[in-house]
Design a protein around this motif. Structure first.
Motif, PDB file in Angstrom:
ATOM      1  N   ARG A  11       0.807  -1.224   0.000  1.00 32.34           N
ATOM      2  CA  ARG A  11       0.000   0.000   0.000  1.00 32.34           C
ATOM      3  C   ARG A  11       0.840   1.274   0.000  1.00 32.34           C
ATOM      4  NH1 ARG A  11      -5.279  -1.338   0.824  1.00 32.34           N
ATOM      5  NH2 ARG A  11      -5.635  -3.495   1.549  1.00 32.34           N
ATOM      6  N   SER A  12       2.137   1.149   0.242  1.00 29.69           N
ATOM      7  CA  SER A  12       2.997   2.332   0.203  1.00 29.69           C
ATOM      8  C   SER A  12       3.609   2.563  -1.176  1.00 29.69           C
ATOM      9  CB  SER A  12       4.132   2.198   1.227  1.00 29.69           C
ATOM     10  OG  SER A  12       4.988   1.105   0.889  1.00 29.69           O
ATOM     11  N   ALA A  13       3.410   1.609  -2.085  1.00 24.90           N
ATOM     12  CA  ALA A  13       4.002   1.723  -3.416  1.00 24.90           C
ATOM     13  C   ALA A  13       3.247   2.767  -4.238  1.00 24.90           C
ATOM     14  CB  ALA A  13       3.965   0.377  -4.130  1.00 24.90           C
ATOM     15  N   PRO A  14       3.946   3.420  -5.179  1.00 22.10           N
ATOM     16  CA  PRO A  14       3.256   4.402  -6.034  1.00 22.10           C
ATOM     17  C   PRO A  14       2.291   3.763  -7.018  1.00 22.10           C
ATOM     18  CG  PRO A  14       5.528   4.093  -6.746  1.00 22.10           C
ATOM     19  CD  PRO A  14       5.386   3.356  -5.458  1.00 22.10           C
ATOM     20  N   THR A  15       2.453   2.445  -7.282  1.00 17.69           N
ATOM     21  CA  THR A  15       1.578   1.733  -8.210  1.00 17.69           C
ATOM     22  C   THR A  15       0.228   1.468  -7.551  1.00 17.69           C
ATOM     23  OG1 THR A  15       3.544   0.618  -9.026  1.00 17.69           O
ATOM     24  CG2 THR A  15       1.436  -0.236  -9.766  1.00 17.69           C
ATOM     25  N   THR A  16      -0.857   1.602  -8.288  1.00 17.77           N
ATOM     26  CA  THR A  16      -2.190   1.386  -7.733  1.00 17.77           C
ATOM     27  C   THR A  16      -2.399  -0.073  -7.365  1.00 17.77           C
ATOM     28  OG1 THR A  16      -3.201   0.948  -9.886  1.00 17.77           O
ATOM     29  CG2 THR A  16      -3.085   3.255  -9.184  1.00 17.77           C
ATOM     30  N   LEU A  17      -3.345  -0.332  -6.473  1.00 12.89           N
ATOM     31  CA  LEU A  17      -3.643  -1.710  -6.076  1.00 12.89           C
ATOM     32  C   LEU A  17      -4.158  -2.508  -7.272  1.00 12.89           C
ATOM     33  CD1 LEU A  17      -5.371  -1.141  -2.607  1.00 12.89           C
ATOM     34  CD2 LEU A  17      -2.964  -1.568  -3.115  1.00 12.89           C
ATOM     35  N   THR A  18      -4.954  -1.876  -8.106  1.00 16.29           N
ATOM     36  CA  THR A  18      -5.445  -2.563  -9.307  1.00 16.29           C
ATOM     37  C   THR A  18      -4.290  -3.030 -10.171  1.00 16.29           C
ATOM     38  OG1 THR A  18      -7.529  -1.339  -9.348  1.00 16.29           O
ATOM     39  CG2 THR A  18      -6.755  -2.230 -11.446  1.00 16.29           C
ATOM     40  N   GLU A  19      -3.301  -2.162 -10.386  1.00 16.91           N
ATOM     41  CA  GLU A  19      -2.156  -2.523 -11.228  1.00 16.91           C
ATOM     42  C   GLU A  19      -1.312  -3.609 -10.563  1.00 16.91           C
ATOM     43  OE1 GLU A  19       0.436  -2.911 -14.243  1.00 16.91           O
ATOM     44  OE2 GLU A  19      -1.507  -1.919 -14.243  1.00 16.91           O
ATOM     45  N   GLN A  20      -1.210  -3.591  -9.233  1.00 17.46           N
ATOM     46  CA  GLN A  20      -0.442  -4.626  -8.537  1.00 17.46           C
ATOM     47  C   GLN A  20      -1.102  -5.994  -8.721  1.00 17.46           C
ATOM     48  OE1 GLN A  20       0.884  -3.695  -4.477  1.00 17.46           O
ATOM     49  NE2 GLN A  20       0.567  -1.504  -4.925  1.00 17.46           N
ATOM     50  N   ILE A  21      -2.440  -6.027  -8.644  1.00 18.64           N
ATOM     51  CA  ILE A  21      -3.146  -7.307  -8.845  1.00 18.64           C
ATOM     52  C   ILE A  21      -2.984  -7.770 -10.283  1.00 18.64           C
ATOM     53  CG2 ILE A  21      -5.431  -8.386  -8.857  1.00 18.64           C
ATOM     54  CD1 ILE A  21      -6.154  -6.417  -6.553  1.00 18.64           C
ATOM     55  N   ARG A  22      -3.150  -6.869 -11.233  1.00 20.14           N
ATOM     56  CA  ARG A  22      -2.970  -7.223 -12.645  1.00 20.14           C
ATOM     57  C   ARG A  22      -1.572  -7.788 -12.886  1.00 20.14           C
ATOM     58  NH1 ARG A  22      -0.326  -4.355 -16.316  1.00 20.14           N
ATOM     59  NH2 ARG A  22      -0.630  -4.829 -18.544  1.00 20.14           N
ATOM     60  N   ALA A  23      -0.555  -7.102 -12.344  1.00 23.09           N
ATOM     61  CA  ALA A  23       0.825  -7.553 -12.537  1.00 23.09           C
ATOM     62  C   ALA A  23       1.057  -8.916 -11.889  1.00 23.09           C
ATOM     63  CB  ALA A  23       1.797  -6.517 -11.970  1.00 23.09           C
ATOM     64  N   GLY A  24       0.415  -9.146 -10.727  1.00 27.31           N
ATOM     65  CA  GLY A  24       0.586 -10.434 -10.061  1.00 27.31           C
ATOM     66  C   GLY A  24      -0.003 -11.585 -10.866  1.00 27.31           C
ATOM     67  N   GLU A  62     -10.934  -6.835 -15.364  1.00 24.75           N
ATOM     68  CA  GLU A  62     -11.433  -6.233 -16.601  1.00 24.75           C
ATOM     69  C   GLU A  62     -10.294  -5.797 -17.512  1.00 24.75           C
ATOM     70  OE1 GLU A  62     -13.960  -3.143 -15.150  1.00 24.75           O
ATOM     71  OE2 GLU A  62     -15.758  -4.431 -15.091  1.00 24.75           O
ATOM     72  N   ARG A  63      -9.224  -5.293 -16.939  1.00 27.41           N
ATOM     73  CA  ARG A  63      -8.077  -4.907 -17.747  1.00 27.41           C
ATOM     74  C   ARG A  63      -7.420  -6.121 -18.384  1.00 27.41           C
ATOM     75  NH1 ARG A  63      -3.784  -0.867 -15.419  1.00 27.41           N
ATOM     76  NH2 ARG A  63      -3.067  -1.318 -17.533  1.00 27.41           N
ATOM     77  N   LEU A  64      -7.330  -7.204 -17.616  1.00 33.24           N
ATOM     78  CA  LEU A  64      -6.743  -8.442 -18.153  1.00 33.24           C
ATOM     79  C   LEU A  64      -7.614  -9.019 -19.259  1.00 33.24           C
ATOM     80  CD1 LEU A  64      -5.607  -9.983 -14.757  1.00 33.24           C
ATOM     81  CD2 LEU A  64      -4.083  -9.281 -16.615  1.00 33.24           C
ATOM     82  N   ALA A  65      -8.943  -8.898 -19.084  1.00 34.35           N
ATOM     83  CA  ALA A  65      -9.846  -9.391 -20.133  1.00 34.35           C
ATOM     84  C   ALA A  65      -9.707  -8.542 -21.399  1.00 34.35           C
ATOM     85  CB  ALA A  65     -11.287  -9.376 -19.629  1.00 34.35           C
ATOM     86  N   ASP A  66      -9.570  -7.225 -21.220  1.00 32.17           N
ATOM     87  CA  ASP A  66      -9.380  -6.354 -22.377  1.00 32.17           C
ATOM     88  C   ASP A  66      -8.094  -6.701 -23.126  1.00 32.17           C
ATOM     89  OD1 ASP A  66     -11.695  -4.995 -21.797  1.00 32.17           O
ATOM     90  OD2 ASP A  66     -10.694  -3.335 -20.761  1.00 32.17           O
TER      91      ASP A  66
END
Length: 477
Positions: A11-24, A62-66
């Protein structure tokens, strides 16, 4: 926190939580932990495991589906696609977000000697915040209509009036087009002119980003030498007499700071009128001349409609505004209007209205006068500090040019300086490839901190000495 997918949430990272989940999820697919057809947890389940909102997981899915990496269906749940979109050749996120070395001075926070950004001292932050807040509120209650792609008429009127007083340019608001900074102005101009495949004069040394823009627009940059009178027009005529355009910085040559002499201005305009070439005037500092009154703009002498004047508020107010402008010759207004309708990328109306109010109420001229005094004091302090360490520098515009010994690699010195919190720009990349150049450093005047200046100059002196020592052949040590 780690889930069964080994997704780590920071939660301290500059990357959004959505992007962290997508990247994971992508990492799990790339590693083979999630094979094609494998079922992913539901939004609710994964949100509970990670301690995030269900909507956050939904947005990542949704981003991964896109991207055609996963597919969703009610009976089958969310699964990895049978043939997920290939990620081969895609750079890791950290690498993809790293700008090319030449452009890194444009990113990150301001540092000592950084070029291209105004100083924060003297900046009317509270006033601009008030004007921008007022403009933003007005925009939210205004009818939902498309803004004028040429730019808001209020700002175009103020710019036309200011140019008449400060730069000697007589133009109508209809000739002024608002762009996303100087880069937007140059891009739109090159589109309008349609001179792909032809030669273009480029100052040498000159702004490497502009040179690259000419290349991307499929022009052939022809390096034309610069001296104490600015671009050598007669060398340009000799090297490329049929060039389609000349891109010049006549007010204060970037980076050496010379003002284009009157004789050369006349010769440049005569060449353009004779051959039908265009002169693109990059007036990046406008009237921000530190030691004397700024010379009138080149466009003020143009009687044949061959000069396209370009300016911005990046150096005088802030590059964050992304506000630039074009003054088109009367004969090109129709072409620029059509280009603005089709390709225009003027910033939103709110910021334009705020700067229009800033200019109309007289704040802009007062701000320029104040910044001239501040920058002039800084330039004198910088000159004295460099001389105390045995160096001389030529102050040109808002930069000091400090030449280095021929065997000292300026790129290496600049790179090492950034480690120590200093941000000089190497001079050698400003020269066209394959041409003779002298190594040097460009030191931004606007970002000088006078309290830290003696220490910074001593540090720079040590870095230059170390680089010179490394460059000498071992036999001479």
């Amino acid at each position: 926190m780690t889930s069964a997918l080994h997704i780590r949430i920071d939660r301290s990272a500059p990357t959004t939580l959505t992007e962290q989940i997508r990247a994971g999820v992508l990492a799990a697919i790339d590693s083979g932990a999630l094979a094609p057809g494998a079922r992913l947890p539901s939004w609710l389940a994964l949100a509970a495991q990670l301690g995030v909102a269900r909507g956050t997981v939904k947005a990542a899915y949704e981003r991964l589906a896109d991207e055609q990496v996963i597919v969703s269906s009610r009976p089958g749940g969310t699964r990895v696609a049978d043939h997920p979109a290939s990620r081969a050749g895609v750079a890791p996120q950290s690498e993809a977000e790293t700008p090319p070395a030449l452009y890194q001075h444009l990113f990150g926070g301001a540092a000592m000697f950084q070029m291209g950004v105004p100083g924060s001292d003297g900046f009317p932050a509270s006033l601009l915040a008030r004007l921008r807040a007022h403009a933003a509120r007005a925009e939210t209650v205004a009818p939902a209509l498309y803004p004028d792609p040429r730019g808001e008429i209020e700002l175009r009127r103020e710019i036309a009036a200011h140019l008449a007083l400060a730069r000697g340019i007589e133009c109508r608001p209809s000739q002024v087009f608002i762009t996303a900074g100087f880069a937007g102005a140059l891009g739109m101009t090159l589109r309008v002119l349609g001179v792909e495949g032809r030669e273009a004069w480029m100052e040498n040394p000159g702004f490497f980003q502009s040179r690259k823009a000419l290349e991307l627009a499929r022009l052939v940059p022809v390096p034309v030498p610069v001296d104490g009178e600015g671009i050598d027009v007669f060398q340009g005529i000799e090297r490329a007499p049929a060039a389609a355009l000349a891109l010049v910085t006549p007010g204060q040559q970037a980076p050496l700071g010379a003002t284009l002499s009157l004789a050369r201005r006349v010769a440049l305009l005569a060449w353009a009128a004779r051959t039908g070439a265009w002169v693109l005037e990059d007036d990046y500092l406008g009237e921000l001349q530190l030691e004397r009154r700024a010379a009138p703009a080149l466009a003020s002498l143009d009687r044949e409609g061959r000069v396209i004047h370009m300016g911005s508020f990046s150096k005088t107010i802030s590059p964050a505004l992304r506000l630039g402008f074009i003054v088109a010759p009367a004969g090109l207004v129709g072409s620029f209007t059509e280009a603005a309708l089709c390709f225009g990328s003027a910033p939103g109306p709110a910021v334009q209205h705020a700067i229009a109010d800033f200019m109309r109420e007289g704040h802009y001229m007062r701000h320029l006068r104040r910044m001239k005094r501040i920058y002039s004091a800084k330039s004198h302090a910088l000159q004295a500090a460099l001389e105390a360490n045995g160096y001389r520098a030529h102050i040109g515009g808002l930069g000091a040019v400090m030449y280095l010994p021929d065997d000292v690699p300026d790129i290496d010195v600049a790179r090492e300086a950034r480690v120590h919190g200093l941000a000089p720009v190497p001079l050698s990349p400003w020269f066209s490839p394959g041409t003779t150049h002298r190594p040097g450093l460009l030191l931004g005047v606007a970002t000088v901190d006078e309290a830290r200046l003696p220490t910074a100059c001593r540090q720079l002196h040590r870095l230059i000495d170390n680089a010179a020592l490394k460059a000498r052949p071992r036999s001479s040590r």
